[in-house]
Design an enzyme around this catalytic site. Sequence first.
Site, PDB file in Angstrom:
ATOM      1  N   SER A   1       0.860  -1.184   0.000  1.00 31.90           N
ATOM      2  CA  SER A   1       0.000   0.000   0.000  1.00 31.90           C
ATOM      3  C   SER A   1       0.898   1.235   0.000  1.00 31.90           C
ATOM      4  O   SER A   1       2.046   1.174  -0.476  1.00 31.90           O
ATOM      5  CB  SER A   1      -0.922  -0.033   1.217  1.00 31.90           C
ATOM      6  OG  SER A   1      -1.799   1.061   1.185  1.00 31.90           O
TER       7      SER A   1
ATOM      8  N   TYR B   1      -4.786   6.590  -7.608  1.00 27.33           N
ATOM      9  CA  TYR B   1      -3.739   5.755  -7.004  1.00 27.33           C
ATOM     10  C   TYR B   1      -4.059   5.473  -5.530  1.00 27.33           C
ATOM     11  O   TYR B   1      -4.023   4.326  -5.067  1.00 27.33           O
ATOM     12  CB  TYR B   1      -2.399   6.484  -7.143  1.00 27.33           C
ATOM     13  CG  TYR B   1      -1.210   5.769  -6.533  1.00 27.33           C
ATOM     14  CD1 TYR B   1      -0.757   4.554  -7.046  1.00 27.33           C
ATOM     15  CD2 TYR B   1      -0.529   6.321  -5.444  1.00 27.33           C
ATOM     16  CE1 TYR B   1       0.337   3.906  -6.474  1.00 27.33           C
ATOM     17  CE2 TYR B   1       0.566   5.684  -4.882  1.00 27.33           C
ATOM     18  CZ  TYR B   1       0.999   4.478  -5.397  1.00 27.33           C
ATOM     19  OH  TYR B   1       2.086   3.849  -4.835  1.00 27.33           O
TER      20      TYR B   1
ATOM     21  N   LYS C   1      -4.873   1.912  -3.441  1.00 28.29           N
ATOM     22  CA  LYS C   1      -4.006   1.472  -2.344  1.00 28.29           C
ATOM     23  C   LYS C   1      -4.775   1.345  -1.025  1.00 28.29           C
ATOM     24  O   LYS C   1      -4.414   0.538  -0.174  1.00 28.29           O
ATOM     25  CB  LYS C   1      -2.829   2.451  -2.202  1.00 28.29           C
ATOM     26  CG  LYS C   1      -1.869   2.385  -3.392  1.00 28.29           C
ATOM     27  CD  LYS C   1      -1.126   1.067  -3.389  1.00 28.29           C
ATOM     28  CE  LYS C   1      -0.274   0.828  -4.590  1.00 28.29           C
ATOM     29  NZ  LYS C   1       0.453  -0.444  -4.531  1.00 28.29           N
TER      30      LYS C   1
HETATM   31  N1  NAP Z   1       8.470   3.999  -4.606  1.00 33.83           N
HETATM   32  C1  NAP Z   1       7.774   4.466  -3.588  1.00 33.83           C
HETATM   33  O1  NAP Z   1       8.123   5.482  -2.981  1.00 33.83           O
HETATM   34  C2  NAP Z   1       6.530   3.747  -3.114  1.00 33.83           C
HETATM   35  C3  NAP Z   1       5.826   4.293  -2.019  1.00 33.83           C
HETATM   36  C4  NAP Z   1       4.682   3.642  -1.567  1.00 33.83           C
HETATM   37  C5  NAP Z   1       4.259   2.476  -2.171  1.00 33.83           C
HETATM   38  N2  NAP Z   1       4.941   1.974  -3.244  1.00 33.83           N
HETATM   39  C6  NAP Z   1       4.426   0.732  -3.838  1.00 33.83           C
HETATM   40  O2  NAP Z   1       5.476  -0.207  -3.971  1.00 33.83           O
HETATM   41  C7  NAP Z   1       5.219  -1.093  -5.070  1.00 33.83           C
HETATM   42  C8  NAP Z   1       6.452  -1.183  -5.945  1.00 33.83           C
HETATM   43  O3  NAP Z   1       6.668   0.104  -6.506  1.00 33.83           O
HETATM   44  P1  NAP Z   1       8.093   0.598  -7.027  1.00 33.83           P
HETATM   45  O4  NAP Z   1       8.307   1.933  -6.447  1.00 33.83           O
HETATM   46  O5  NAP Z   1       9.108  -0.458  -6.855  1.00 33.83           O
HETATM   47  O6  NAP Z   1       7.764   0.825  -8.583  1.00 33.83           O
HETATM   48  P2  NAP Z   1       8.512   0.365  -9.913  1.00 33.83           P
HETATM   49  O7  NAP Z   1       9.982   0.350  -9.742  1.00 33.83           O
HETATM   50  O8  NAP Z   1       7.928   1.215 -10.983  1.00 33.83           O
HETATM   51  O9  NAP Z   1       8.015  -1.162 -10.071  1.00 33.83           O
HETATM   52  C9  NAP Z   1       6.698  -1.456 -10.402  1.00 33.83           C
HETATM   53  C10 NAP Z   1       6.626  -2.912 -10.836  1.00 33.83           C
HETATM   54  O10 NAP Z   1       5.267  -3.200 -11.205  1.00 33.83           O
HETATM   55  C11 NAP Z   1       5.269  -3.726 -12.533  1.00 33.83           C
HETATM   56  N3  NAP Z   1       4.059  -3.350 -13.254  1.00 33.83           N
HETATM   57  C12 NAP Z   1       3.499  -2.107 -13.364  1.00 33.83           C
HETATM   58  N4  NAP Z   1       2.401  -2.164 -14.138  1.00 33.83           N
HETATM   59  C13 NAP Z   1       2.263  -3.457 -14.521  1.00 33.83           C
HETATM   60  C14 NAP Z   1       1.327  -4.150 -15.345  1.00 33.83           C
HETATM   61  N5  NAP Z   1       0.320  -3.522 -15.928  1.00 33.83           N
HETATM   62  N6  NAP Z   1       1.483  -5.483 -15.518  1.00 33.83           N
HETATM   63  C15 NAP Z   1       2.512  -6.146 -14.932  1.00 33.83           C
HETATM   64  N7  NAP Z   1       3.443  -5.548 -14.154  1.00 33.83           N
HETATM   65  C16 NAP Z   1       3.318  -4.220 -13.956  1.00 33.83           C
HETATM   66  C17 NAP Z   1       6.488  -3.098 -13.189  1.00 33.83           C
HETATM   67  O11 NAP Z   1       6.827  -3.839 -14.345  1.00 33.83           O
HETATM   68  P3  NAP Z   1       7.655  -3.168 -15.587  1.00 33.83           P
HETATM   69  O12 NAP Z   1       9.099  -3.311 -15.210  1.00 33.83           O
HETATM   70  O13 NAP Z   1       7.263  -4.010 -16.751  1.00 33.83           O
HETATM   71  O14 NAP Z   1       7.217  -1.744 -15.682  1.00 33.83           O
HETATM   72  C18 NAP Z   1       7.503  -3.203 -12.059  1.00 33.83           C
HETATM   73  O15 NAP Z   1       8.008  -4.507 -11.966  1.00 33.83           O
HETATM   74  C19 NAP Z   1       3.999  -0.515  -5.783  1.00 33.83           C
HETATM   75  O16 NAP Z   1       2.850  -1.234  -5.422  1.00 33.83           O
HETATM   76  C20 NAP Z   1       3.915   0.910  -5.256  1.00 33.83           C
HETATM   77  O17 NAP Z   1       2.598   1.420  -5.276  1.00 33.83           O
HETATM   78  C21 NAP Z   1       6.059   2.569  -3.728  1.00 33.83           C
END
Ligand code: NAP
Length: 348
Positions: A188, A215, A219
């Site tokens: 989340s 978004y 979440k």
């Molecule tokens: N970064 C932050 O500060 C933060 C904060 C709070 C929560 N989050 C949560 O943490 C989780 C991971 O985020 P992250 O920051 O690591 O983001 P990220 O680096 O952009 O990774 C997102 C992942 O999801 C995959 N993905 C996105 N859309 C998809 C689709 N339609 N079908 C299949 N795979 C898909 C991406 O695949 P591709 O490589 O093919 O794009 C990638 O592997 C998410 O749920 C995000 O909401 C992140």
Amino acid sequence: MDRYAVAHASRNGPGDARPTALQIVQDELQYGDKSSSSLSELTIVITGATSGIGYETAQALYATGAKLFITARDTAKARQAIDRIVSSISPVNGRRYQEIEVVCMDMDSLASMRHAAGEILTRAKTINVLINNAGAYRLSCPRIHTKDGLERNWGVNYIAHFLLTHLLLPRLEASSSPVRRSRIVNLSTTGHRLFPTHLEDPNFEKTPYEPMSAYATSKLALIYHANYLDRHFSDRGIRAVSVHPGTIRTPMLDKYDALRSEKVDLPPAYAEELKSAEQGAATTVFAAIAACLEDKGGVYLENCTYGKEAAEDLGPMDGGYAAFAFDEEVEERLWKDTCKLLGVSEAL
Ligand SMILES: NC(=O)c1ccc[n+]([C@@H]2O[C@H](COP(=O)([O-])OP(=O)(O)OC[C@H]3O[C@@H](n4cnc5c(N)ncnc54)[C@H](OP(=O)(O)O)[C@@H]3O)[C@@H](O)[C@H]2O)c1
């Protein structure tokens, strides 16, 4: 539970004293799990391990010796990620590392979700942990739809993960044991309390479209999903939690910052609060394997411990969950509505 409280007491940006996902694994092998072989007996499914937090989660969990299935829409990118993971972990004490398997899963398509779930069930005889990590984060207007006509944040983050979880639940239940319950970890964000949410209109058909609200809505629904799962399935051996990973400069956040940089003043504590991706995966890995969470669930985790309920005036960097994120009535209704939308059984 408070093993990491001191490390989180002061923040100095990425790479500071806050633990990494690999640190959690090392600690768990040393202190948490006395029979270190048992982590290597786990089978773990992780969505979206091609970059960011998912990649770091997979890398750390690979080091336990567990069997990993990672899902990806781009399997070539997933194989590159696996090559990097395998070459980055040096063998420890004769530990045996199991081959990571890729499952093709385009989360923009419910047909692809069903196909991928079938593939996982065929290849994984047991599933002990499901990590619903993948995330879409579309900041563009107008709204974008999935192949099934759902607003994309809603469709990918919540509906696709709900369907995957539903289809894997019987295997998670069958894989649970009295010494190690199966676990579901939903990613989340603290954003669920920072932006207006629209559960009554998640596809923004009547409400003016606002990407951050879309978004946040998806979440918040993931927290409700974890709460419902834990309430209804804990006596069947499945525990579920939600996680806020922190604020991490992954491709996702980069897109957001690039878009907002000229419009919004960043809070003063922003740079200090930022974590590296390795640190960002720590709470997920903690949720997946920490022995102290055995038989615990229905909770919101951040900074490798229980998150606290946030006062209404808390800022974006203060963490904490909104009081409204725990609401049995809404959780029950959302479960029913989602099952109806997907045409799956409410009672499993
Ligand atoms: N970064 C932050 O500060 C933060 C904060 C709070 C929560 N989050 C949560 O943490 C989780 C991971 O985020 P992250 O920051 O690591 O983001 P990220 O680096 O952009 O990774 C997102 C992942 O999801 C995959 N993905 C996105 N859309 C998809 C689709 N339609 N079908 C299949 N795979 C898909 C991406 O695949 P591709 O490589 O093919 O794009 C990638 O592997 C998410 O749920 C995000 O909401 C992140």
